[in-house]
Scaffold this motif. Structure first.
Motif, PDB file in Angstrom:
ATOM      1  N   THR A 196       0.846  -1.186   0.000  1.00 43.45           N
ATOM      2  CA  THR A 196       0.000   0.000   0.000  1.00 43.45           C
ATOM      3  C   THR A 196       0.885   1.240   0.000  1.00 43.45           C
ATOM      4  O   THR A 196       1.810   1.336   0.804  1.00 43.45           O
ATOM      5  N   TYR A 197       0.626   2.162  -0.909  1.00 45.50           N
ATOM      6  CA  TYR A 197       1.365   3.424  -0.924  1.00 45.50           C
ATOM      7  C   TYR A 197       0.486   4.532  -0.364  1.00 45.50           C
ATOM      8  O   TYR A 197      -0.697   4.606  -0.684  1.00 45.50           O
ATOM      9  N   ILE A 198       1.082   5.394   0.482  1.00 49.44           N
ATOM     10  CA  ILE A 198       0.380   6.559   1.005  1.00 49.44           C
ATOM     11  C   ILE A 198       0.960   7.772   0.290  1.00 49.44           C
ATOM     12  O   ILE A 198       2.169   8.013   0.357  1.00 49.44           O
ATOM     13  N   THR A 199       0.126   8.520  -0.423  1.00 48.81           N
ATOM     14  CA  THR A 199       0.617   9.648  -1.202  1.00 48.81           C
ATOM     15  C   THR A 199      -0.056  10.935  -0.727  1.00 48.81           C
ATOM     16  O   THR A 199      -1.039  10.895   0.005  1.00 48.81           O
ATOM     17  N   GLY A 200       0.477  12.071  -1.171  1.00 45.90           N
ATOM     18  CA  GLY A 200      -0.095  13.362  -0.788  1.00 45.90           C
ATOM     19  C   GLY A 200       1.005  14.393  -0.612  1.00 45.90           C
ATOM     20  O   GLY A 200       2.146  14.037  -0.337  1.00 45.90           O
ATOM     21  N   VAL A 201       0.649  15.684  -0.761  1.00 41.10           N
ATOM     22  CA  VAL A 201       1.658  16.742  -0.655  1.00 41.10           C
ATOM     23  C   VAL A 201       2.238  16.775   0.755  1.00 41.10           C
ATOM     24  O   VAL A 201       1.653  16.228   1.686  1.00 41.10           O
ATOM     25  N   ILE A 240      -3.472   5.065  -1.058  1.00 40.56           N
ATOM     26  CA  ILE A 240      -4.318   5.967  -0.274  1.00 40.56           C
ATOM     27  C   ILE A 240      -3.790   7.370  -0.548  1.00 40.56           C
ATOM     28  O   ILE A 240      -2.669   7.692  -0.168  1.00 40.56           O
ATOM     29  N   ASP A 241      -4.566   8.195  -1.251  1.00 39.81           N
ATOM     30  CA  ASP A 241      -4.103   9.530  -1.630  1.00 39.81           C
ATOM     31  C   ASP A 241      -4.686  10.551  -0.669  1.00 39.81           C
ATOM     32  O   ASP A 241      -5.895  10.644  -0.508  1.00 39.81           O
ATOM     33  N   MET A 242      -3.797  11.326  -0.014  1.00 39.71           N
ATOM     34  CA  MET A 242      -4.249  12.278   0.992  1.00 39.71           C
ATOM     35  C   MET A 242      -4.098  13.708   0.509  1.00 39.71           C
ATOM     36  O   MET A 242      -3.358  14.004  -0.409  1.00 39.71           O
ATOM     37  N   ILE A 286      -8.660  11.899   3.259  1.00 40.09           N
ATOM     38  CA  ILE A 286      -8.341  10.913   2.232  1.00 40.09           C
ATOM     39  C   ILE A 286      -9.130  11.288   0.985  1.00 40.09           C
ATOM     40  O   ILE A 286     -10.349  11.402   1.020  1.00 40.09           O
ATOM     41  N   LEU A 287      -8.401  11.540  -0.115  1.00 39.70           N
ATOM     42  CA  LEU A 287      -9.055  11.998  -1.338  1.00 39.70           C
ATOM     43  C   LEU A 287      -9.576  10.835  -2.159  1.00 39.70           C
ATOM     44  O   LEU A 287     -10.638  10.909  -2.764  1.00 39.70           O
ATOM     45  N   ALA A 288      -8.783   9.768  -2.208  1.00 33.60           N
ATOM     46  CA  ALA A 288      -9.177   8.628  -3.029  1.00 33.60           C
ATOM     47  C   ALA A 288      -8.390   7.409  -2.584  1.00 33.60           C
ATOM     48  O   ALA A 288      -7.283   7.531  -2.077  1.00 33.60           O
ATOM     49  N   THR A 289      -8.969   6.221  -2.766  1.00 30.45           N
ATOM     50  CA  THR A 289      -8.235   4.992  -2.505  1.00 30.45           C
ATOM     51  C   THR A 289      -8.493   4.033  -3.652  1.00 30.45           C
ATOM     52  O   THR A 289      -9.518   4.134  -4.334  1.00 30.45           O
ATOM     53  N   GLY A 290      -7.559   3.114  -3.868  1.00 32.74           N
ATOM     54  CA  GLY A 290      -7.774   2.117  -4.908  1.00 32.74           C
ATOM     55  C   GLY A 290      -6.481   1.740  -5.600  1.00 32.74           C
ATOM     56  O   GLY A 290      -5.395   2.155  -5.191  1.00 32.74           O
ATOM     57  N   THR A 291      -6.591   0.961  -6.657  1.00 30.80           N
ATOM     58  CA  THR A 291      -5.423   0.587  -7.443  1.00 30.80           C
ATOM     59  C   THR A 291      -4.970   1.818  -8.224  1.00 30.80           C
ATOM     60  O   THR A 291      -5.741   2.766  -8.391  1.00 30.80           O
TER      61      THR A 291
END
Ligand SMILES: [Zn+2]
Ligand SMILES: [Zn+2]
Ligand SMILES: [Zn+2]
Length: 672
Positions: free
Chosen positions: A371-376, A636-638, A649-654
């Motif tokens: 799982t990758y956690i992304t975001g500024v 998981i995009d934050m 959390i803005l969006a989750t998924g592949t």
């Protein structure tokens, strides 16, 4: 009518001195709060530190401070107090009612509780061991006098617009910019304040340009990440408008979201256009592609590197057939998007995670997946994963974690045997640690050396081949091989030890050879060379193979841990995890493992992840690097922003789903 020389209140005649800028600085004795001396917080006994395991009762020793033999008298006094005030010493601490816990801390009229104990200890804080003891059980709590503003009472009553200096400092940079730009000022005041406001606005703008608009002014510099601190410096340089200066930036893209990298590069170009020269050590392909001139070193790392591959204009790089960077820039080489994404029905679920800018966030991690956690920067990725997930989870496993975030529930832990955070801190505890000792290869080597006929004749034991204990190691330098010379007014100088010439061992030990190499020669082998050298020793070869598989074959067996980069340390730690026999059912957490890695090295890293995944493990990665993110099983995009504009959390998924999602930011940068 009364006239006064000083300022005073027209009604009660209370006098106060003319205000000076110093009065508003907590670094000046004049401005600092008198209670906390300008620190903003005061040390108090911290129950979380005093009671590390809340499942124990008082009788079982949950109050760890009373385990000290020197406090046995205090312990008896405390137990007496418990029996007279109805505190049950046989129930687990966490079952004690709130009012009893308050009694433990504050005591009653006769016995002053733990706070009283700490007062007595603080009076003896001139003794070293008492200071050490206190430091283990106290934490900083906000100063009540200044409410954390660190300033004296008078300064905190002065308002600019309708805001106090504390309120202004708690603004994030973008909000403060808005406030200062829109403020209405009387014409008479404007003459005084016009220039300071202009200066402030221009400086704040530089901080926005380098992508730090989410920081508050009150943020302590030591809590900034390395990348943030570097960018604050960059903003300061922009503000100084120096020309004819050479700047060297070491990986300024670290910790930056692809969106912010564009802005950062504009800042670097502005600096160049002021007639400056900028050298950037960088792995980010977008930044490299925009440079004017490139120097590429290689072809590989360590032993196999150090040669100049290319030096010339960026536009001509593609003519150089030896350049690996060029192959990635043109797309001839790239990191492949996996054909299939892993999926799983086993999940780790956290509900209601709150801390800093996170407000009751609920999320799931897929187990046996990456799982990758992304975001500024500042969007709350680390707070979510480290403070909320890791902090609470390892407490469930009975380990301690300071100040975890609040959560309402965590489920799915029963599917895990262990949770491990793999940081980029150096391996081992001393500068004598090295890949061989950390991977327990050194134990084997010492055994081999001590078994040789010559060693037996001299009665040398395995320990004599260690530089961690007295015996065979050089007595002068204690096995470090170097000596530190203190240079008055200059920084210390390190020179080879003159007793052993940097070889770390005594002559008789160095005389012992295995396959014509002594211990110093062996420790100087690279891991790849050592594999050929120890060809028949399965125990050693297995360990070396793991190090080679994570791409570290070029390191020397005895290379000091202090010379390893953060990325190298992190990969050695992963290698060690792979070594453990029972290495399945583990959740690994990594924070920006791509730091310091060339795209070509990212392949080694991805390969290491695959090895970990083959053993039925799970990985969570906090990451900005788009090349890695595109290989995720789940994202998981934050965001959307940093600070109070983030935490959601803005969006989750592949990756495919994220790319389609309208609310995701990272999706716009994914190249699938
Ligand atoms: Zn008054
Ligand atoms: Zn204070
Ligand atoms: Zn020496």
């Amino acid at each position: 009518r009364t006239f006064k020389k000083e300022f005073c209140c027209p009604e009660c005649f209370k006098e106060f001195k003319r205000l000076s800028p110093n009065k508003f600085s907590f670094n000046s004795p004049d401005g600092a709060c008198s209670e906390c001396k300008g620190f903003g917080n005061i040390l108090f006994p911290d129950l979380d530190l005093i009671v590390p395991d809340k499942r124990k009762s008082i009788k079982d020793g949950c109050l760890s401070i009373f385990q000290r033999p020197s406090l046995s008298y205090e312990k008896r006094k405390f137990i007496d107090f418990c029996s007279t005030s109805g505190i049950d010493i046989n129930v687990p601490y966490k079952k004690l009612p709130e009012n009893k816990i308050s009694l433990i801390l504050n005591g009653d009229l006769k016995y002053k509780g733990l706070k009283g104990l700490f007062k007595r200890l603080e009076a003896k804080a001139y003794k070293m061991h008492i200071r050490v003891l206190l430091s283990k059980f106290r934490s900083p709590f906000e100063c009540k006098n200044c409410e954390g503003s660190r300033l004296n009472t008078l300064a905190s009553k002065v308002r600019f617009g309708d805001k106090t200096i504390k309120e202004l400092s708690s603004f994030c940079i973008s909000d403060l910019l808005k406030f200062l730009s829109n403020i209405k000022i009387k014409k008479r005041d404007l003459e005084i304040i016009d220039e300071p406001i202009k200066q402030s606005i221009s400086r704040l703008n530089y901080l926005v340009e380098v992508g730090l608009e989410y920081l508050t002014l009150a943020r302590l510099t030591r809590t900034l990440s390395g990348g943030e601190a570097q960018r604050v410096n960059l903003a300061q340089q922009l503000g100084s408008r120096l020309t004819d200066t050479l700047y060297v930036l070491d990986e300024p893209s670290i910790g930056l979201h692809p969106r912010d990298i564009e802005r950062l590069f504009k800042t670097i170009q502005d600096l160049r256009d002021l007639d400056n020269t900028i050298i950037v050590i960088e792995h980010d392909l977008d930044i490299i592609a925009k440079s004017d001139w490139i120097i590429e070193l290689g072809p590989k790392s360590g032993e196999n590197g150090g040669q100049l591959i290319y030096c010339g204009a960026t536009k001509n790089l593609k003519k150089n057939i030896n350049s690996i960077t060029s192959k990635y820039l043109t797309g001839d080489l790239n990191i492949h998007v996996p054909q299939k994404r892993r999926s799983s029905s086993q999940k780790l679920k956290i509900q209601g995670a709150s801390k800093h800018n996170l407000q009751k966030v609920t999320f799931e991690i897929l187990l046996n997946c990456i799982t990758y956690i992304t975001g500024v920067s500042g969007s709350g990725k680390s707070t979510l994963i480290k403070d909320c997930l890791y902090g609470n989870a390892i407490r469930e496993f009975g380990q301690s974690y300071e100040n975890p975030g609040n959560i309402s529930s965590i489920s799915g832990l029963e599917n895990l045997n262990e949770i491990i955070m793999i940081t980029q801190e150096p391996i081992g505890t001393s500068s004598r640690s090295n890949p061989a000792s950390y991977m327990k290869i050194y134990d084997e080597i010492r055994m081999i050396m001590s078994k040789s006929p010559d060693a037996k004749k001299l009665n040398l034991r395995p320990g004599d081949f260690s530089f961690n204990t007295d015996g065979g190691r050089c007595d002068e330098c204690k096995g470090v091989g170097k000596k530190r010379i203190e240079m008055q007014f200059l920084s210390d100088l390190e020179v080879d030890c003159d007793s052993c010439n940097g070889k770390k061992f005594k002559d008789n030990v160095l005389g012992i050879k295995y396959k014509e190499k002594n211990i110093d020669n062996i420790l100087n082998l690279t891991i790849a060379e050592a594999k050929r050298f120890f060809e028949n020793n399965k125990k050693i070869i297995d360990r070396l193979d793991i190090l080679i598989s994570v791409g570290l074959g070029y390191l020397r067996l005895g290379q000091s841990s202090s010379t390893l980069s953060g990325g190298e340390s992190q990969r050695i730690k992963m290698a060690k995890c792979l070594l453990a026999k029972n290495s399945s059912g583990v959740l690994y957490i990594l924070d920006e493992p791509s730091i310091g890695l060339h795209v070509d090295d990212l392949r080694n890293l991805l390969n290491t992840f695959e090895l970990i995944m083959e053993r039925k493990n799970s990985i969570i990665i906090i990451e900005h690097n788009i090349e890695l993110i595109k290989t995720a099983d789940y994202i998981i995009d934050m965001g959307p922003g940093g600070g109070k504009n983030g935490g959601r959390i803005l969006a989750t998924g592949t990756p495919e789903e994220i790319k389609k999602s309208k609310s995701s930011i990272i999706g716009n940068y994914l190249n699938l």
